[in-house]
Write a protein that holds these residues in place. Sequence first.
Motif, PDB file in Angstrom:
ATOM      1  N   LEU A 134       0.845  -1.211   0.000  1.00 15.67           N
ATOM      2  CA  LEU A 134       0.000   0.000   0.000  1.00 15.67           C
ATOM      3  C   LEU A 134       0.877   1.257   0.000  1.00 15.67           C
ATOM      4  O   LEU A 134       0.614   2.210  -0.735  1.00 15.67           O
ATOM      5  N   ALA A 135       1.937   1.243   0.819  1.00 15.67           N
ATOM      6  CA  ALA A 135       2.845   2.396   0.886  1.00 15.67           C
ATOM      7  C   ALA A 135       3.581   2.591  -0.442  1.00 15.67           C
ATOM      8  O   ALA A 135       3.756   3.728  -0.909  1.00 15.67           O
ATOM      9  N   GLN A 136       3.994   1.475  -1.076  1.00 17.33           N
ATOM     10  CA  GLN A 136       4.714   1.574  -2.353  1.00 17.33           C
ATOM     11  C   GLN A 136       3.854   2.230  -3.431  1.00 17.33           C
ATOM     12  O   GLN A 136       4.371   2.927  -4.303  1.00 17.33           O
ATOM     13  N   ARG A 137       2.539   1.999  -3.368  1.00 21.41           N
ATOM     14  CA  ARG A 137       1.638   2.567  -4.358  1.00 21.41           C
ATOM     15  C   ARG A 137       1.636   4.096  -4.282  1.00 21.41           C
ATOM     16  O   ARG A 137       1.299   4.773  -5.251  1.00 21.41           O
ATOM     17  N   HIS A 138       2.005   4.644  -3.114  1.00 24.47           N
ATOM     18  CA  HIS A 138       1.993   6.097  -2.937  1.00 24.47           C
ATOM     19  C   HIS A 138       3.395   6.685  -2.860  1.00 24.47           C
ATOM     20  O   HIS A 138       3.562   7.849  -2.491  1.00 24.47           O
ATOM     21  N   ALA A 139       4.412   5.873  -3.206  1.00 20.60           N
ATOM     22  CA  ALA A 139       5.786   6.387  -3.266  1.00 20.60           C
ATOM     23  C   ALA A 139       5.991   7.073  -4.615  1.00 20.60           C
ATOM     24  O   ALA A 139       5.460   6.623  -5.632  1.00 20.60           O
TER      25      ALA A 139
ATOM     26  N   CYS B 202       8.828  -1.563  12.010  1.00 19.45           N
ATOM     27  CA  CYS B 202       8.610  -1.597  10.559  1.00 19.45           C
ATOM     28  C   CYS B 202       7.188  -1.147  10.221  1.00 19.45           C
ATOM     29  O   CYS B 202       6.978  -0.350   9.303  1.00 19.45           O
ATOM     30  N   THR B 203       6.198  -1.635  10.984  1.00 17.86           N
ATOM     31  CA  THR B 203       4.798  -1.255  10.759  1.00 17.86           C
ATOM     32  C   THR B 203       4.604   0.243  10.975  1.00 17.86           C
ATOM     33  O   THR B 203       3.928   0.910  10.187  1.00 17.86           O
ATOM     34  N   SER B 204       5.208   0.779  12.036  1.00 19.32           N
ATOM     35  CA  SER B 204       5.059   2.213  12.335  1.00 19.32           C
ATOM     36  C   SER B 204       5.648   3.071  11.225  1.00 19.32           C
ATOM     37  O   SER B 204       5.055   4.072  10.811  1.00 19.32           O
ATOM     38  N   CYS B 205       6.830   2.685  10.718  1.00 18.04           N
ATOM     39  CA  CYS B 205       7.482   3.456   9.650  1.00 18.04           C
ATOM     40  C   CYS B 205       6.614   3.479   8.391  1.00 18.04           C
ATOM     41  O   CYS B 205       6.441   4.524   7.755  1.00 18.04           O
ATOM     42  N   LEU B 206       6.072   2.338   8.016  1.00 20.89           N
ATOM     43  CA  LEU B 206       5.214   2.259   6.825  1.00 20.89           C
ATOM     44  C   LEU B 206       3.901   3.009   7.035  1.00 20.89           C
ATOM     45  O   LEU B 206       3.392   3.668   6.121  1.00 20.89           O
ATOM     46  N   ALA B 207       3.351   2.915   8.266  1.00 20.05           N
ATOM     47  CA  ALA B 207       2.075   3.574   8.562  1.00 20.05           C
ATOM     48  C   ALA B 207       2.188   5.091   8.437  1.00 20.05           C
ATOM     49  O   ALA B 207       1.241   5.756   8.003  1.00 20.05           O
ATOM     50  N   VAL B 208       3.338   5.652   8.803  1.00 19.31           N
ATOM     51  CA  VAL B 208       3.541   7.106   8.690  1.00 19.31           C
ATOM     52  C   VAL B 208       3.306   7.560   7.251  1.00 19.31           C
ATOM     53  O   VAL B 208       2.578   8.523   6.994  1.00 19.31           O
TER      54      VAL B 208
END
Length: 624
Positions: A92-97, A381-387
């Motif tokens: 999900l995060a990669q889609r918005h990078a 890792c989850t917190s970093c991606l969630a940001v």
Amino acid sequence: MSHTSAADRPLTKVGLIGVLGVVYGDIGTSPLYALRESLTYFSHDGIERWEILGLLSLIFWSLMLTVTIKYVLFVLRADNKGEGGVLALMALAQRHAHTDRGRWLLALVGIAGAALFFGDGIITPAISVLSAVEGLKVISPAFEELVIPIALGILLALFLVQWKGTGSMGLVFGPICAVWFGVLGLLGLIEVVKQPGVLIALSPHFAIAFCAHYKLAAFIAFGAVVLAVTGAEALYADMGHFGRKPIRVAWIGFVLPALALNYFGQGALILSEPEAIENPFFLLAPEWFRLPLVVLATAATVIASQAMITGAYSIARQCVQLGFLPRLQVVHTSETEQGQIYMPQVNVMLLIGVVILVLEFKDSSSLAAAYGLAVTGTFLCTSCLAVLVFRRAFGWSWLAVVGVMGPLWLLDAAFFVSTALKIPQGGYVPLVLGIVLFALMLTWKQGRELLFARFRQDSLPLKSFIARLPQSRTLRVPGIAVFMTGQADFVPAALLHNLKHNKVLHERVLFVTVINEDIPRTEQRREVTELGPNIHRVILRYGFQESPNIPKELEALREFGIPFEPMQASYFLGRETVVAAAVPKMSRWRQWVFTLLSRNAISATEFFRIPSDRVVELGVRVAI
């Protein structure tokens, strides 16, 4: 900000019971050892009342901040088409990078989280089952010699029945866990009623005072307190199975009160009987109930272990589909439930790891030192991606992101540092395991990218090949040729080899490319393009929660007007042999690892469920 998705399912009784059995199994067994291990660090010269209250306050507020606020209120919002977990969040995060470099960095965070999750998956069954069976020592010291053999027997039986699937076992998991949480709350409540003064530890003042007194030494306490929140990641990882609402309602309405009561009950017991620090959980129970409690605790820890094993299968399949691991065997244990799978290679590796841990560490206290690092690493890792997801996907302002996630990230970092202090005592286990798995996944991902780049460089564009086909006067023979290719725009090497040696082309030709999407399940599976007379390109899209079945998909092409007769089809696959290029793009040891992984991957025939008697494999040497 919330959004509608497949995770927003209605609340049902069946869903709530299922949540108790699968999602909360791990965190629900933490009272067996969490408070005991926290107190052990400070009990060498006797433990004082304010220290007990301080540790109770730390445990309670860790549950509130890490589980209730971080996961239940916020992280559960960040679903990927209804699915959760560190890899779903990474996708999900990669889609918005915005850049390739950014996507690659996010992939590294996701790989690290997945690698640490596997470490957690090995340690959880070992520490949970050991801590439950150790209750026998409270009943009678004569049982001490039997603890390890009984624990190993239970674990062996657990792993050996995995092939049957979790469907039949799942029917009893929920009710047993409901009884377990009820007993946890009741045992704690009885002691709290006797010592109601212990409830003043609900105030965060005691946690703050404890940390202020011990300063840096409080990090040691943090390393044990984190044991109370192990399993929090399961809330997020299992969201796709149950939805948000049952997870939230079960936590706030039943699980959190039961856990809090039990921890405060243990604290109250130690305040009145300091010698109970030896095993406060089992000593909470009256003597006549201790043996039934050992049996119930063992059942609960088996369920917790089952949840972690199932989670490991799910993460392993996601790794394969997202290109982080080679093809692994996936056995579907249910004809109706997509998520119920069994992975033999993963099961064997987990079993070997668990047995080694039990024989090496011998008791749950020693294993506790090894436990925290894997859990806290995944939290980070989850917190970093969630940001990134809350900022980019949900449009939160930086002020809101930093204000909400900043303190939670600092708490995760404090937990991680505290568990890192225990590396010499056993924390090296998940660390070494995580580093090895991280290196394997990174090597496989980069190796496959280099392989595809070499294919594109050496291959003939498909369009120009089709354009020249009428002039080549190639003989067409009856039948259907299915060429499996990872590069949809280039001619498969298997086709060129077939033309070179056999000098014929089948009457019907299908170029089939499987594309793995960064979503759990795809809505648009098949895409068909006509390239020439009776020549079609077929693109099949799968999500990371799905397993491919090529013959089944090709039979469905009849809706596109393409007749497909399974008994007339021949499948042509290329088997790559990796050799070192004149100027290697990978170091020698990584090339060796990549080659080893390639050789041990299950065949494309088995992975894509292609009938083996219809397959023609052609060897291809590729230099990288």
